[in-house]
Design a protein around this motif. Structure first.
Motif, mmCIF file in Angstrom:
data_model
loop_
_atom_site.group_PDB
_atom_site.id
_atom_site.type_symbol
_atom_site.label_atom_id
_atom_site.label_comp_id
_atom_site.label_asym_id
_atom_site.label_seq_id
_atom_site.Cartn_x
_atom_site.Cartn_y
_atom_site.Cartn_z
ATOM 1 N N GLY A 26 -3.656 7.794 2.268
ATOM 2 C CA GLY A 26 -3.091 9.088 2.593
ATOM 3 C C GLY A 26 -3.892 9.785 3.667
ATOM 4 N N GLN A 27 -3.219 10.721 4.340
ATOM 5 C CA GLN A 27 -3.821 11.476 5.432
ATOM 6 C C GLN A 27 -3.899 12.953 5.062
ATOM 7 O OE1 GLN A 27 -0.995 10.431 8.508
ATOM 8 N NE2 GLN A 27 -2.191 8.677 9.179
ATOM 9 N N SER A 28 -5.073 13.563 5.223
ATOM 10 C CA SER A 28 -5.261 14.994 5.000
ATOM 11 C C SER A 28 -4.874 15.367 3.572
ATOM 12 C CB SER A 28 -4.458 15.780 6.041
ATOM 13 O OG SER A 28 -4.781 17.154 5.995
ATOM 14 N N SER A 29 -3.860 16.221 3.372
ATOM 15 C CA SER A 29 -3.419 16.524 2.014
ATOM 16 C C SER A 29 -2.895 15.275 1.327
ATOM 17 C CB SER A 29 -2.347 17.612 2.036
ATOM 18 O OG SER A 29 -1.255 17.221 2.849
ATOM 19 N N GLY A 30 -2.335 14.348 2.090
ATOM 20 C CA GLY A 30 -1.925 13.068 1.516
ATOM 21 C C GLY A 30 -3.113 12.267 1.034
ATOM 22 N N GLY A 31 -4.269 12.450 1.680
ATOM 23 C CA GLY A 31 -5.500 11.829 1.206
ATOM 24 C C GLY A 31 -5.918 12.406 -0.138
ATOM 25 N N ASN A 32 -5.699 13.711 -0.318
ATOM 26 C CA ASN A 32 -5.950 14.335 -1.611
ATOM 27 C C ASN A 32 -5.080 13.687 -2.688
ATOM 28 O OD1 ASN A 32 -4.939 16.349 -3.748
ATOM 29 N ND2 ASN A 32 -6.723 17.438 -2.970
ATOM 30 N N LEU A 33 -3.775 13.520 -2.383
ATOM 31 C CA LEU A 33 -2.858 12.932 -3.359
ATOM 32 C C LEU A 33 -3.244 11.487 -3.673
ATOM 33 C CD1 LEU A 33 0.499 14.378 -2.009
ATOM 34 C CD2 LEU A 33 -0.726 15.082 -4.074
ATOM 35 N N ALA A 34 -3.645 10.729 -2.645
ATOM 36 C CA ALA A 34 -4.036 9.340 -2.873
ATOM 37 C C ALA A 34 -5.277 9.258 -3.756
ATOM 38 C CB ALA A 34 -4.283 8.639 -1.541
ATOM 39 N N ALA A 35 -6.278 10.096 -3.477
ATOM 40 C CA ALA A 35 -7.500 10.089 -4.286
ATOM 41 C C ALA A 35 -7.211 10.556 -5.708
ATOM 42 C CB ALA A 35 -8.560 10.980 -3.637
ATOM 43 N N ALA A 36 -6.409 11.611 -5.839
ATOM 44 C CA ALA A 36 -6.060 12.105 -7.169
ATOM 45 C C ALA A 36 -5.281 11.050 -7.947
ATOM 46 C CB ALA A 36 -5.250 13.395 -7.055
ATOM 47 N N GLY B 273 5.642 18.034 6.885
ATOM 48 C CA GLY B 273 5.482 16.626 7.217
ATOM 49 C C GLY B 273 6.552 15.788 6.559
ATOM 50 N N GLY B 274 6.589 14.513 6.924
ATOM 51 C CA GLY B 274 7.563 13.610 6.347
ATOM 52 C C GLY B 274 7.865 12.446 7.261
ATOM 53 N N LEU B 275 8.707 11.551 6.779
ATOM 54 C CA LEU B 275 9.042 10.355 7.547
ATOM 55 C C LEU B 275 9.945 10.647 8.732
ATOM 56 C CD1 LEU B 275 9.506 7.868 4.596
ATOM 57 C CD2 LEU B 275 7.695 7.864 6.298
ATOM 58 N N HIS B 276 10.491 11.872 8.805
ATOM 59 C CA HIS B 276 11.266 12.237 9.997
ATOM 60 C C HIS B 276 10.343 12.575 11.164
ATOM 61 C CE1 HIS B 276 10.255 15.932 7.921
ATOM 62 N NE2 HIS B 276 10.587 16.649 8.973
ATOM 63 N N ILE C 73 3.228 -4.578 2.913
ATOM 64 C CA ILE C 73 4.316 -3.618 2.742
ATOM 65 C C ILE C 73 3.701 -2.227 2.653
ATOM 66 C CG2 ILE C 73 6.265 -2.911 1.306
ATOM 67 C CD1 ILE C 73 6.186 -5.780 0.101
ATOM 68 N N VAL C 74 4.135 -1.315 3.503
ATOM 69 C CA VAL C 74 3.711 0.077 3.418
ATOM 70 C C VAL C 74 4.812 0.850 2.701
ATOM 71 C CG1 VAL C 74 3.131 2.170 4.680
ATOM 72 C CG2 VAL C 74 2.257 -0.042 5.473
ATOM 73 N N ALA C 75 4.490 1.384 1.538
ATOM 74 C CA ALA C 75 5.451 2.129 0.722
ATOM 75 C C ALA C 75 5.185 3.621 0.910
ATOM 76 C CB ALA C 75 5.324 1.734 -0.748
ATOM 77 N N ALA C 76 5.944 4.244 1.816
ATOM 78 C CA ALA C 76 5.742 5.656 2.141
ATOM 79 C C ALA C 76 6.462 6.520 1.114
ATOM 80 C CB ALA C 76 6.252 5.946 3.540
ATOM 81 N N VAL C 77 5.694 7.374 0.442
ATOM 82 C CA VAL C 77 6.218 8.205 -0.635
ATOM 83 C C VAL C 77 6.617 9.565 -0.063
ATOM 84 C CG1 VAL C 77 5.720 9.225 -2.893
ATOM 85 C CG2 VAL C 77 4.687 7.019 -2.255
ATOM 86 N N SER C 78 7.918 9.870 -0.080
ATOM 87 C CA SER C 78 8.409 11.145 0.462
ATOM 88 C C SER C 78 8.372 12.207 -0.637
ATOM 89 C CB SER C 78 9.829 10.969 1.012
ATOM 90 O OG SER C 78 9.833 10.149 2.150
ATOM 91 N N TYR C 79 7.178 12.636 -0.949
ATOM 92 C CA TYR C 79 6.987 13.573 -2.054
ATOM 93 C C TYR C 79 7.565 14.950 -1.724
ATOM 94 C CZ TYR C 79 2.900 14.931 0.777
ATOM 95 O OH TYR C 79 2.080 15.328 1.800
ATOM 96 N N ALA C 80 7.923 15.678 -2.770
ATOM 97 C CA ALA C 80 8.502 17.012 -2.612
ATOM 98 C C ALA C 80 7.433 17.999 -2.145
ATOM 99 C CB ALA C 80 9.104 17.472 -3.934
ATOM 100 N N CYS D 246 0.850 -1.191 0.000
ATOM 101 C CA CYS D 246 0.000 0.000 0.000
ATOM 102 C C CYS D 246 0.883 1.237 0.000
ATOM 103 C CB CYS D 246 -0.927 0.007 1.215
ATOM 104 S SG CYS D 246 -2.134 1.383 1.193
ATOM 105 N N LEU D 247 0.744 2.065 -1.042
ATOM 106 C CA LEU D 247 1.432 3.343 -1.055
ATOM 107 C C LEU D 247 0.807 4.251 -0.001
ATOM 108 C CD1 LEU D 247 2.123 2.154 -3.934
ATOM 109 C CD2 LEU D 247 2.340 4.529 -4.676
ATOM 110 N N PHE D 248 1.649 5.051 0.656
ATOM 111 C CA PHE D 248 1.165 5.934 1.714
ATOM 112 C C PHE D 248 1.694 7.342 1.484
ATOM 113 C CE2 PHE D 248 2.038 8.109 5.750
ATOM 114 C CZ PHE D 248 0.747 8.219 6.245
ATOM 115 N N PHE D 249 0.787 8.335 1.613
ATOM 116 C CA PHE D 249 1.131 9.745 1.480
ATOM 117 C C PHE D 249 0.785 10.453 2.791
ATOM 118 C CE2 PHE D 249 0.228 8.082 -2.694
ATOM 119 C CZ PHE D 249 1.216 8.632 -3.496
ATOM 120 N N TYR D 250 1.796 10.998 3.457
ATOM 121 C CA TYR D 250 1.567 11.681 4.734
ATOM 122 C C TYR D 250 0.894 13.031 4.506
ATOM 123 C CZ TYR D 250 6.135 13.337 3.099
ATOM 124 O OH TYR D 250 7.168 13.794 2.326
#
Length: 316
Positions: free
Chosen positions: A162-172, A95-98, A116-123, A84-88
């Protein structure tokens, strides 16, 4: 709608003030990180130790994107786990994995759901505005499908979340993936998603909308969207899409005390009306970021367990 009493008590006892908003994105990120570092050890749940593998995925025309894979166990030769791809979250700009809470949730979900959770560290915006993060997400999806065998992943059992804005990215991403030919997506999980960026609070029909919230949203949108961008574009505002056919089943979580909760509620209804299986869960008494505070709130902890249960459906 009163906030969860246990959460209010815990936050009051900590005495950590909410980060002040600022027009400086670097300061905004620093303040958000420092706030989470101050509250998460007391209010959040740590994640288990799980195998982690870091990769960097090329993105034609955009910056390369780091992707961190959280495994429930070390991948074995010939094994194939759902992924599962994940967008924070973070308003597209922080935000980020840190952040301890992000990493802990990824690790716990991988371990408990056996995926497997694939966390995408988007710019982040404003340095990298739309559509950079979305294109990076699509490149990460293509990479997971292409390299599935080497990664120990099952290319027929892929979800996005995805969560919040990451939910936007996941839906998009589900819309973009469908429109570009459609890799097989089995699930989308959207947590407190921000799905309508038209900046029209009146259409949300929520009494909690304040001048301060409107100013915060305006700043985030100014950072994320280039001048002249069409805010009704479905890849910007998935809730504004006119065609939801061909999208994966959805599990959507909203929070009762969240002024944007209507985005998730209406999106679930739109998917269901289009014949897409969609389930929605509202977290009573929790604010927008309340799901982070699983040690302090039984509701938040139950929500985390519900999301793990949704991830387990990737095994079906």
């Amino acid at each position: 709608m009163p906030l969860d009493a246990n959460l209010v008590r815990a936050l009051t006892e900590l005495g950590v003030p909410l980060p002040e908003p600022t027009d400086d994105p670097v300061k905004q990120r620093t303040r958000a990180y420092e706030f989470e570092e101050a509250v998460f050890p007391a209010l959040g749940l740590p994640g288990p130790r799980v195998p982690i593998h870091d990769h960097v995925v090329p993105v034609p025309g955009y910056p390369d994107v780091p992707v961190r894979l959280f495994y429930p166990r070390e991948p074995a030769s010939g094994s194939a786990l759902p992924v599962c791809l994940f967008f924070y979250g973070g308003g597209f700009s922080q935000g980020g994995l840190h952040h301890a809470g992000v990493a802990a949730q990824c690790a716990r979900r991988a371990a408990e759901a056996g995926v497997i959770v694939a966390a995408v560290s988007y710019a982040l915006a404003p340095e990298h505005p739309y559509p950079t993060a979305l294109e990076q997400g699509y490149a990460a999806l293509e990479w997971v499908v292409r390299e599935a065998s080497a990664l120990g992943a099952d290319a027929t059992r892929i979800g996005v979340s995805g969560q919040s804005s990451g939910g936007n990215l996941a839906a998009a991403l589900t819309l973009l993936n469908r429109d570009r030919g459609g890799y097989p997506l089995a699930l989308q999980i959207l947590e407190v998603p921000f799905l309508d960026l038209t900046d029209d609070p009146g259409e949300r029909d929520l009494g909690e909308v304040t001048a301060e919230l409107i100013a915060d949203l305006a700043r985030l949108l100014r950072w994320y969207l280039p001048e002249g961008a069409d805010r009704r574009d479905p890849y910007v505002s998935p809730l504004r899409a006119t065609d939801f056919t061909g999208l994966p089943p959805a599990y959507i979580v909203t929070a009762e005390c969240d002024p944007i909760r209507g985005d998730g509620e209406r999106y679930a209804a739109a998917l269901a009306n289009a014949g897409i299986p969609a389930s929605a869960l509202q977290l009573i008494g929790l604010p927008h970021n309340g799901g982070l505070f699983e040690r302090a709130s039984l509701t938040a902890r139950s929500a985390g367990q519900a999301i793990v249960a949704a991830l387990r459906t990737l095994h079906d």
